[in-house]
Design a protein around this motif. Structure first.
Motif, PDB file in Angstrom:
ATOM      1  N   PHE A   1       0.846  -1.191   0.000  1.00  0.00           N
ATOM      2  CA  PHE A   1       0.000   0.000   0.000  1.00  0.00           C
ATOM      3  C   PHE A   1       0.885   1.246   0.000  1.00  0.00           C
ATOM      4  O   PHE A   1       1.933   1.280   0.652  1.00  0.00           O
ATOM      5  CB  PHE A   1      -0.894   0.022   1.238  1.00  0.00           C
ATOM      6  N   ASP A   2       0.445   2.260  -0.719  1.00  0.00           N
ATOM      7  CA  ASP A   2       1.196   3.516  -0.798  1.00  0.00           C
ATOM      8  C   ASP A   2       0.358   4.687  -0.306  1.00  0.00           C
ATOM      9  O   ASP A   2       0.418   5.790  -0.848  1.00  0.00           O
ATOM     10  CB  ASP A   2       1.658   3.762  -2.242  1.00  0.00           C
ATOM     11  N   ASP A   3      -0.446   4.440   0.732  1.00  0.00           N
ATOM     12  CA  ASP A   3      -1.330   5.498   1.244  1.00  0.00           C
ATOM     13  C   ASP A   3      -1.077   5.787   2.721  1.00  0.00           C
ATOM     14  O   ASP A   3      -1.975   6.184   3.450  1.00  0.00           O
ATOM     15  CB  ASP A   3      -2.799   5.112   1.028  1.00  0.00           C
TER      16      ASP A   3
ATOM     17  N   GLN B   1      -5.535   2.456   4.455  1.00  0.00           N
ATOM     18  CA  GLN B   1      -6.363   1.270   4.245  1.00  0.00           C
ATOM     19  C   GLN B   1      -5.972   0.123   5.170  1.00  0.00           C
ATOM     20  O   GLN B   1      -6.835  -0.629   5.641  1.00  0.00           O
ATOM     21  CB  GLN B   1      -6.288   0.820   2.785  1.00  0.00           C
TER      22      GLN B   1
ATOM     23  N   ARG C   1      -6.021   0.672  -3.815  1.00  0.00           N
ATOM     24  CA  ARG C   1      -4.883   1.441  -3.303  1.00  0.00           C
ATOM     25  C   ARG C   1      -3.627   0.579  -3.139  1.00  0.00           C
ATOM     26  O   ARG C   1      -2.600   1.083  -2.667  1.00  0.00           O
ATOM     27  CB  ARG C   1      -5.247   2.047  -1.945  1.00  0.00           C
TER      28      ARG C   1
END
Length: 231
Positions: free
Chosen positions: A30-32, A36, A204
């Motif tokens: 994940f790159d958020d 999430q 995401r």
């Protein structure tokens, strides 16, 4: 976790369980900044996840279990500190197609199972396709592809500390170490869609590694249950 009229009065089938089936395991990145990965955590684990951007997604088709055959979709966002003084992976979101599995999974291992409907089709245009719904409302779609290079594996070769999971449920901490053996194949996650109201937003994430488990035998042992630490 939600209460469901289908669960009322169902007995708990005690551990240990012996299971057989097939499925897929995907490592996601994940790159958020963890938005999430941190969804659906119990309050007692919120803010305590290791800051790794990696998470695990699994689809499992249990052909045999102590409560009969059923399907399962689960998400593991990372590792957390638990009451035994160790960090363990923990399941934050999980759906199964069996009411009996929901009841026993919660009671035996503190796993936050919820009930859903699964549509699973193998070999459609070379893909294995999974759709998951609640109350007729679709919330997840997955397309997997596996490749013909079977390799035997034995989970007994993995130290228990590396395959131990932990769950917080109510006022208790559950620690358990499943073991498995079977056959794995290289695979890919070709498509992953989910509705963020029910599941971490898979759009995401980027799949890093996927394996298909074409046949396995698994044991879920009796959990070690500890009182939840006071924050």
């Amino acid at each position: 976790m939600r209460d469901d009229p289908q669960l009322a009065g169902l007995p708990v089938t005690p551990a240990p369980w012996q299971l057989q089936g097939r499925g897929y395991i995907s490592l996601l990145r994940f790159d958020d900044q963890g938005e999430q990965q941190d969804r659906f955590l119990p309050r007692s684990l919120a803010g305590r996840r290791s800051r790794s951007p990696y998470a695990w997604l699994m689809f499992v088709d249990y052909r045999h279990s102590e409560v009969g055959p059923y399907h399962e979709l689960l998400f593991i966002p990372g590792s957390f500190p638990f009451e035994d003084g160790q960090r363990h992976l923990s399941i934050s979101r999980i759906f199964v197609s069996s009411p009996a599995s929901v009841v026993s999974g919660r009671a035996n291992w503190g796993i936050p199972k919820d009930l859903a409907e699964f549509e699973v089709r193998y070999g459609v245009d070379g893909l294995d396709r999974v759709k998951v719904s609640r109350g007729g409302r679709l919330f997840a779609e997955l397309d997997f592809k596996s490749y013909p290079l079977p390799l035997p594996f034995s989970g007994g070769l993995i130290p228990a500390g590396l395959r131990t999971l932990g769950q917080h449920c109510g006022s208790q901490s559950f620690i358990y170490a499943p073991s498995a053996s079977g056959v794995v194949r290289p695979a890919s996650l070709r498509r992953a869609w989910s509705d963020a109201e029910e599941f971490p937003l898979l759009a995401r994430a980027r799949p890093v590694l996927t394996v298909g488990v074409s046949q396995f035998r698994m044991q879920f042992p009796v959990a070690r249950i500890l009182p939840l630490a006071t924050p």
